[in-house]
Design a protein around this motif. Structure first.
Motif, mmCIF file in Angstrom:
data_model
loop_
_atom_site.group_PDB
_atom_site.id
_atom_site.type_symbol
_atom_site.label_atom_id
_atom_site.label_comp_id
_atom_site.label_asym_id
_atom_site.label_seq_id
_atom_site.Cartn_x
_atom_site.Cartn_y
_atom_site.Cartn_z
ATOM 1 N N ARG A 8 24.124 100.050 3.322
ATOM 2 C CA ARG A 8 23.822 98.687 3.757
ATOM 3 C C ARG A 8 22.991 97.930 2.731
ATOM 4 N N GLU A 9 22.507 98.629 1.736
ATOM 5 C CA GLU A 9 21.692 97.967 0.730
ATOM 6 C C GLU A 9 22.563 97.099 -0.175
ATOM 7 N N LYS A 10 21.961 96.025 -0.668
ATOM 8 C CA LYS A 10 22.663 95.118 -1.560
ATOM 9 C C LYS A 10 21.945 95.105 -2.902
ATOM 10 N N PHE A 11 22.714 95.309 -3.963
ATOM 11 C CA PHE A 11 22.166 95.289 -5.312
ATOM 12 C C PHE A 11 22.846 94.171 -6.098
ATOM 13 N N PHE A 12 22.260 93.816 -7.217
ATOM 14 C CA PHE A 12 22.822 92.739 -8.035
ATOM 15 C C PHE A 12 22.382 92.924 -9.474
ATOM 16 N N ILE A 13 23.091 92.258 -10.375
ATOM 17 C CA ILE A 13 22.705 92.176 -11.770
ATOM 18 C C ILE A 13 22.606 90.707 -12.139
ATOM 19 N N VAL A 14 21.625 90.355 -12.941
ATOM 20 C CA VAL A 14 21.417 88.965 -13.349
ATOM 21 C C VAL A 14 22.325 88.671 -14.540
ATOM 22 N N LEU A 15 23.206 87.689 -14.371
ATOM 23 C CA LEU A 15 24.175 87.348 -15.412
ATOM 24 C C LEU A 15 23.711 86.219 -16.314
ATOM 25 N N ARG A 30 17.459 94.897 -6.397
ATOM 26 C CA ARG A 30 17.922 95.160 -5.038
ATOM 27 C C ARG A 30 17.478 94.023 -4.145
ATOM 28 N N VAL A 31 18.418 93.487 -3.337
ATOM 29 C CA VAL A 31 18.121 92.338 -2.488
ATOM 30 C C VAL A 31 17.194 92.750 -1.345
ATOM 31 N N GLN A 36 17.594 80.400 2.289
ATOM 32 C CA GLN A 36 18.569 79.356 2.625
ATOM 33 C C GLN A 36 18.840 78.429 1.455
ATOM 34 N N ARG A 37 17.913 78.325 0.545
ATOM 35 C CA ARG A 37 18.106 77.399 -0.584
ATOM 36 C C ARG A 37 18.921 78.028 -1.726
ATOM 37 N N GLY A 38 19.654 79.098 -1.406
ATOM 38 C CA GLY A 38 20.543 79.697 -2.389
ATOM 39 C C GLY A 38 19.849 80.619 -3.356
ATOM 40 N N GLU A 39 18.773 81.273 -2.938
ATOM 41 C CA GLU A 39 18.042 82.184 -3.803
ATOM 42 C C GLU A 39 17.944 83.562 -3.157
ATOM 43 N N LEU A 40 17.711 84.558 -4.001
ATOM 44 C CA LEU A 40 17.528 85.927 -3.550
ATOM 45 C C LEU A 40 16.144 86.400 -3.953
ATOM 46 N N THR A 41 15.485 87.104 -3.058
ATOM 47 C CA THR A 41 14.249 87.795 -3.422
ATOM 48 C C THR A 41 14.548 89.279 -3.422
ATOM 49 N N VAL A 61 15.434 84.922 -7.659
ATOM 50 C CA VAL A 61 16.465 84.557 -8.612
ATOM 51 C C VAL A 61 17.532 83.751 -7.880
ATOM 52 N N ARG A 62 18.159 82.825 -8.593
ATOM 53 C CA ARG A 62 19.228 82.044 -7.988
ATOM 54 C C ARG A 62 20.455 82.919 -7.768
ATOM 55 N N ARG A 63 21.080 82.747 -6.581
ATOM 56 C CA ARG A 63 22.243 83.555 -6.259
ATOM 57 C C ARG A 63 23.373 83.324 -7.273
ATOM 58 N N GLU A 64 23.531 82.088 -7.741
ATOM 59 C CA GLU A 64 24.625 81.772 -8.664
ATOM 60 C C GLU A 64 24.442 82.415 -10.030
ATOM 61 N N ASP A 65 23.219 82.884 -10.327
ATOM 62 C CA ASP A 65 22.968 83.554 -11.595
ATOM 63 C C ASP A 65 23.156 85.065 -11.510
#
Length: 711
Positions: A8-15, A30-31, A36-41, A61-65
């Motif tokens: 259930r964990e969500k991970f990401f890489i900054v592009l 890791r998220v 709501q403003r389109g950002e992830l902590t 970080v911004r989700r779009e990045d």
């Protein structure tokens, strides 16, 4: 193994994006929360050393990045160092997808201090301690290098080397290994590594794709056997089994009989460098050009169709383009990318899944964009205007150009989004003419004033973005040059250029998919427009002094270099037209400045060919010049191959180096006019027969100022 709760964990890489509270390009996190403003902590993991896999800080970080990752993908990327290598791996989505699916005994090619070496995957290794629930094990691959020397098998085995995901440059499915190849004993040998744990079974990542692959193994082997002796052509994707039993893959760049050989050979450009291979030379003679160590020459009987593509495109199941590739190419829009340097173009652009990926009749747009922005220096500045950022469609175009120049690949989604933003339904799904698209691109998207200023007779000049050739077929020979077509069309329509254009797009006299006025057209690599400029000094065609008259009727004269503009000084005008066959001509006086001396030097105004758009059976492709060397030519097809069916598959764009164009076009114009196109290579024939638009530029000159549309 990791606890099941981790799914259930969500991970990401900054592009992309600027560094914000510790998050920088290439870092993995890791998220923890989605705002709501389109950002992830989230938590940021260390990139190396003892801190690798341990959260060192948190931030926003911004989700779009970012791009989302599975736990397995995050663990693989964390073992890759430095962070920039992670981004390089993501820029090759097909390779990263294959690395994520690796199974025990899969054959791979790894980067080694001795070069690129074949190896067998033996174990997936967990690296590092896990002392806290937020910690992550890093994942690497324990591999066994394939040893072609039997005498070495008696030596005491060394510990199996450990490689990261970025060290793997090619993945060969296990069913592609020849049956006669015997691998060494696959028993696992212990490693005296601190904090390294062997995972007994390889995880089943992307299980659906794995199931499809397994179900097709038997059918694929049968198909490969039945198609192994199919006819080859330049551009065919092939595989060759080396003497040591390793399968290598590449593209056929040349077919023929080499010197001092009697059998037909194939010159193959391999996907990676191999010891003992050349740069396109064989027996001291050059047959094509590629990066050193990638040219392999073998008898055609040794070649088979690329089994990886046959496996993907055969069978009843189809891959979902939404699932493949699992990671989109990395895009960084912070800075505008310059045109690709000539020295880097072949390594960045040539190959499969290169260029702009086509989708739903987009070839007209793909080929045009690649022609305009693949290498042109003159057109480079149109993506650098601050005002462009105010338009979403221009911002999307800018991202496409940056992605092409940085990664060498633009996914179909980006182009489809661009088509949608153009605002016309027909641009979204239907095939359009490149001329219409170019006009919309320059006028509506980039807000440029017309590239061409044309004057008809003594009337005021009119603007245009492309130049359409209009003339009668009997005015030209059977195989005219672009120079001859342009000059004849301008004189026939009494047209002149008000000034030298920075970019000149010339549309050939053909209509629709079937009718073309000339079966072959010879490209003029350099276009001299001196005699087509209004109020420009011109020299006499005969003596070289200042010209005062111009004669349209002299244009086709076979005794006076037919097809070239004829202008004369007063003396030569009289003498030339005393000939009985020219006495009925009506020479037109030119506007010459009163203070111009008869021996005034005339400056030549030339333009350089940088791209050619071609069409054949409703499909557009392009040839693009990527440097100053005469041989620096690329061929681009956005839909050269396809994976899956029309509903669930995706197109595979291909870029090929074609230095043979340089050899052909370097011949004198007289020899080109007498040449036999049927004896030329496949790409040269395609250029001569299917050319539709020729694109010329005046180097190092900015385009026109922004076009101010009337309110």
């Amino acid at each position: 193994m990791e606890p099941s709760a981790g799914v259930r964990e969500k991970f990401f890489i900054v592009l992309s994006g600027k560094s914000r509270k510790g998050f920088c390009r290439g870092c993995v996190g890791r998220v923890e929360a989605e705002l709501q403003r389109g950002e992830l902590t989230g938590l940021l993991y260390g990139s190396g050393g003892s801190s690798a896999g341990i959260p060192k800080s948190g931030g926003t970080v911004r989700r779009e990045d970012t791009y989302p990752l599975t736990r397995h993908q995050a663990q693989l990327l964390l073992f890759v160092s430095p962070a920039s290598k992670r981004l390089e791996l993501l820029r090759n989505p097909q390779l990263f997808a294959a690395v994520c699916e690796l199974s025990q005994d899969d054959l791979v090619v790894v980067k080694h201090k001795k070069g690129h070496l074949p190896a067998l995957v033996k174990n997936l290794m967990q690296i590092g301690r896990k002392e806290d629930k937020d910690d992550l094990h890093l994942l690497g691959f324990e591999v066994e290098l394939v040893d072609s020397d039997p005498s070495l098998s008696s030596k005491k085995p060394d510990p199996l080397p450990l490689f990261s995901a970025a060290d793997i440059v090619q993945v060969v499915p296990s069913y592609s290994v020849p049956h006669g190849l015997q691998w060494k004993d696959g028993q696992c040998r212990g490693l005296n590594r601190k904090e390294v744990t062997r995972i007994n079974s390889m995880p089943n990542i992307e299980s659906h794709a794995r199931k499809v692959r397994e179900n097709r193994r038997e059918q694929s082997v049968i198909q490969r056997s039945s198609t192994s002796h199919m006819s080859l052509e330049v551009g065919s994707m092939v595989e060759v089994v080396s003497n040591s039993g390793v399968t290598v893959y590449g593209v056929v760049q040349w077919l023929g009989v080499p010197e001092r050989k009697t059998d037909q050979y194939a010159g193959i450009e391999l996907e990676y460098e191999v010891n003992g291979c050349s740069d396109g030379r064989h027996g001291g003679k050059r047959y094509f050009t590629c990066k050193a160590g990638r040219a392999l020459f073998v008898p055609v009987t040794k070649c088979k169709p690329d089994g990886r593509f046959i496996c993907m495109s055969s069978g009843t199941e189809n891959l979902n383009p939404a699932d493949t590739p699992p990671v989109p190419p990395f895009e960084d829009s912070d800075e505008d990318a310059p045109p690709v340097p000539e020295s880097e173009a072949l390594s960045l652009l040539v190959g499969r899944m290169k260029g702009i990926q086509g989708h739903i009749n987009s070839c007209y747009l793909d080929a045009t964009l690649f022609s305009l922005f693949g290498s042109s220096v003159t057109l480079d500045n149109i993506c650098r205007r601050p005002a462009d950022m105010e338009k979403p469609v221009t911002c999307t175009l800018r991202k496409i150009v940056n992605c092409l120049r940085r990664q060498g690949f633009v996914p179909a989604e980006s182009v489809m989004n661009f088509r949608k933003q153009l605002g016309c339904d027909t641009f979204r799904t239907e095939e359009k003419d490149p001329e219409e698209f170019i006009t919309v691109l320059f006028q509506k998207v980039l807000c440029l004033e017309p590239l061409l200023k044309l004057r008809s007779g003594q009337e005021t000049c009119q603007g245009a973005y492309t130049f359409q050739i209009f003339l009668a077929k009997e005015q030209m020979g059977p195989m005219p040059t672009v120079q001859q077509l342009l000059e004849t069309s301008c004189l026939s329509g009494d047209l002149k250029f008000e000034e030298t254009p920075s970019c000149l797009v010339i549309q050939m006299p053909r209509f629709g998919n079937k009718y073309k006025m000339f079966s072959h057209i010879i490209p003029s690599t350099e276009l001299d427009i001196t005699d087509l400029l209004y109020n420009s000094l011109r020299e006499c065609f005969v003596c070289g002094h200042l010209a005062e008259y111009e004669c349209l009727q002299c244009l086709p004269d076979r005794k006076l270099q037919p097809g070239r503009i004829k202008q004369y000084c007063s003396t030569c005008n009289v003498q030339v037209h005393t000939h009985p066959s020219r006495q009925g001509h009506s020479a037109k006086a030119l506007a010459v400045p009163a203070d111009a001396a008869s021996d005034s030097p005339v400056r030549r105004h030339t333009m350089q060919l940088f791209a050619v758009l071609c069409i054949q059976t409703s499909h557009y492709v392009s040839f693009v010049k990527f440097g100053t060397d005469p041989h620096s030519w690329l061929f681009f097809d956005s839909m050269a191959d396809r994976c899956g069916d029309d509903q669930r598959g995706y197109s595979i764009p291909v870029i090929r180096a074609c230095p043979e164009l340089g050899d052909f076009l370097s011949q004198p114009e007289e020899e080109l006019a007498c040449s036999n196109p049927s004896q030329a290579s496949e790409l040269v024939r395609r250029l001569l027969c299917d050319s539709y638009m020729f694109l010329y530029q005046k180097p190092a000159t900015p385009l026109s100022k922004p076009y101010q549309q009337e309110s």
